[in-house]
Write a protein that holds these residues in place. Structure first.
Motif, short mmCIF file in Angstrom:
data_model
loop_
_atom_site.label_atom_id
_atom_site.label_comp_id
_atom_site.label_asym_id
_atom_site.label_seq_id
_atom_site.Cartn_x
_atom_site.Cartn_y
_atom_site.Cartn_z
N UNK A 183 22.05 -29.59 -92.48
CA UNK A 183 21.64 -29.22 -90.90
C UNK A 183 20.00 -29.40 -90.53
N UNK A 184 19.48 -28.51 -91.29
CA UNK A 184 18.20 -28.22 -91.11
C UNK A 184 17.24 -29.58 -91.24
N UNK A 185 17.73 -30.48 -92.39
CA UNK A 185 16.91 -31.49 -92.50
C UNK A 185 17.41 -32.65 -91.83
N UNK A 186 18.61 -32.58 -91.22
CA UNK A 186 18.91 -33.46 -90.39
C UNK A 186 18.27 -33.41 -88.81
N UNK A 196 3.68 -20.83 -100.38
CA UNK A 196 3.77 -21.18 -101.86
C UNK A 196 4.31 -22.78 -102.05
N UNK A 197 5.24 -23.09 -101.21
CA UNK A 197 5.56 -24.65 -101.25
C UNK A 197 4.28 -25.46 -101.42
N UNK A 198 3.41 -25.15 -100.46
CA UNK A 198 2.12 -26.20 -100.54
C UNK A 198 1.43 -25.71 -101.41
N UNK A 199 1.35 -24.60 -102.09
CA UNK A 199 0.64 -24.23 -103.29
C UNK A 199 1.24 -24.84 -104.41
N UNK A 200 2.40 -24.55 -104.88
CA UNK A 200 3.09 -24.99 -105.99
C UNK A 200 3.82 -26.17 -106.03
N UNK A 201 4.27 -26.82 -104.75
CA UNK A 201 5.12 -27.89 -104.67
C UNK A 201 6.60 -27.33 -104.76
N UNK A 202 7.78 -28.17 -104.50
CA UNK A 202 8.78 -27.82 -104.27
C UNK A 202 9.51 -27.43 -105.81
N UNK A 240 2.76 -32.79 -95.81
CA UNK A 240 2.79 -32.21 -96.99
C UNK A 240 3.99 -31.75 -97.19
N UNK A 241 4.15 -30.64 -96.43
CA UNK A 241 5.33 -29.88 -96.49
C UNK A 241 6.56 -30.70 -96.40
N UNK A 242 6.84 -31.70 -95.48
CA UNK A 242 7.88 -32.47 -95.50
C UNK A 242 7.88 -33.44 -96.53
N UNK A 243 7.03 -33.63 -97.13
CA UNK A 243 7.19 -34.61 -98.52
C UNK A 243 8.08 -34.05 -99.52
N UNK A 244 8.26 -33.09 -99.36
CA UNK A 244 9.33 -32.25 -100.21
C UNK A 244 10.94 -32.48 -99.87
N UNK A 255 13.61 -23.41 -97.92
CA UNK A 255 12.57 -24.48 -98.06
C UNK A 255 13.34 -25.22 -96.59
N UNK A 256 14.20 -25.55 -96.60
CA UNK A 256 14.59 -26.45 -95.39
C UNK A 256 14.32 -25.70 -94.16
N UNK A 257 14.75 -24.55 -94.11
CA UNK A 257 14.42 -23.70 -92.89
C UNK A 257 13.16 -23.52 -92.40
N UNK A 258 12.11 -23.24 -93.59
CA UNK A 258 10.85 -23.16 -93.50
C UNK A 258 10.25 -24.49 -92.88
N UNK A 259 10.90 -25.64 -93.56
CA UNK A 259 10.21 -27.19 -93.06
C UNK A 259 10.80 -27.35 -91.40
N UNK A 260 12.10 -26.84 -91.07
CA UNK A 260 12.62 -26.81 -89.81
C UNK A 260 11.67 -26.28 -88.50
#
Length: 188
Positions: free
Chosen positions: A115-118, A19-25, A97-101, A55-60
């Protein structure tokens, strides 16, 4: 009366990624997420407190996979290692693309998201170091052109990842074709 279906954390994060890839953050929200999952919306809160944490957990999770696969590569031959690294990146071609958010995530009220973003930032640095090391070794071995600045070689390498797979072939085969094209160029 039937039991209410639920979902796993893996399903939650897979759906979040999609969904983040489809709709953006900005277009992603918990109501949208709950519409794509079986079970009650309240189940989301059993795993994460808010949108930022999810979203941060997804990216991590994506970054953990890429990092583990990249660091498992045998770097004895830098050109073989670069090909394997490209395959890792092609397998997870939506990573950038995902991390761009990531910059949109407000971590003020979420230490878990912070913490996840770090972790993501540290992993990204580790991947950059690995890539630079492999390119430098390949140039020293004269496996790559000496007349091209390293940033140019790396930039073109990274642009391969975003090349659309118009043949719809499996990612490993696509990655091998891209690597062959990068190494050999288009000239016969």
């Amino acid at each position: 009366m039937g039991r209410k279906q639920s979902f796993t954390e893996t399903e939650l994060l897979d759906t979040t990624k999609k969904l983040v890839l489809e709709h953006g953050y900005d277009g992603f929200h918990l109501k949208l997420l709950s519409q794509h999952l079986s079970g009650a919306r309240s189940t989301i809160y059993q795993y994460y407190s808010n949108k930022e944490e999810i979203v941060a957990a997804c990216m991590k999770r994506v970054m953990v996979t890429v990092l583990e696969n990249a660091l498992a590569i045998d770097e004895t031959d830098p050109m073989d290692a670069l090909e394997q690294l490209l395959l890792v990146y092609v397998e997870e071609s939506t990573l950038h693309q995902l991390l761009g958010n990531a910059s949109k995530i407000n971590t003020t009220n979420s230490s878990a998201a912070a913490r996840d973003l770090e972790y993501i930032e540290e992993a990204h640095t580790t991947l950059k170091i690995q890539l630079s090391r492999l390119f430098e070794r390949a140039q020293q071995d004269k496996s790559l052109r000496q007349d091209m600045p390293l940033p140019v070689l790396i930039s073109v390498f990274f642009n391969l990842i975003d090349t659309p797979n118009m043949l719809n072939i499996p990612a490993p085969d696509w990655g091998k074709l891209l690597f062959q094209m990068w190494i050999g160029g288009a000239k016969s």
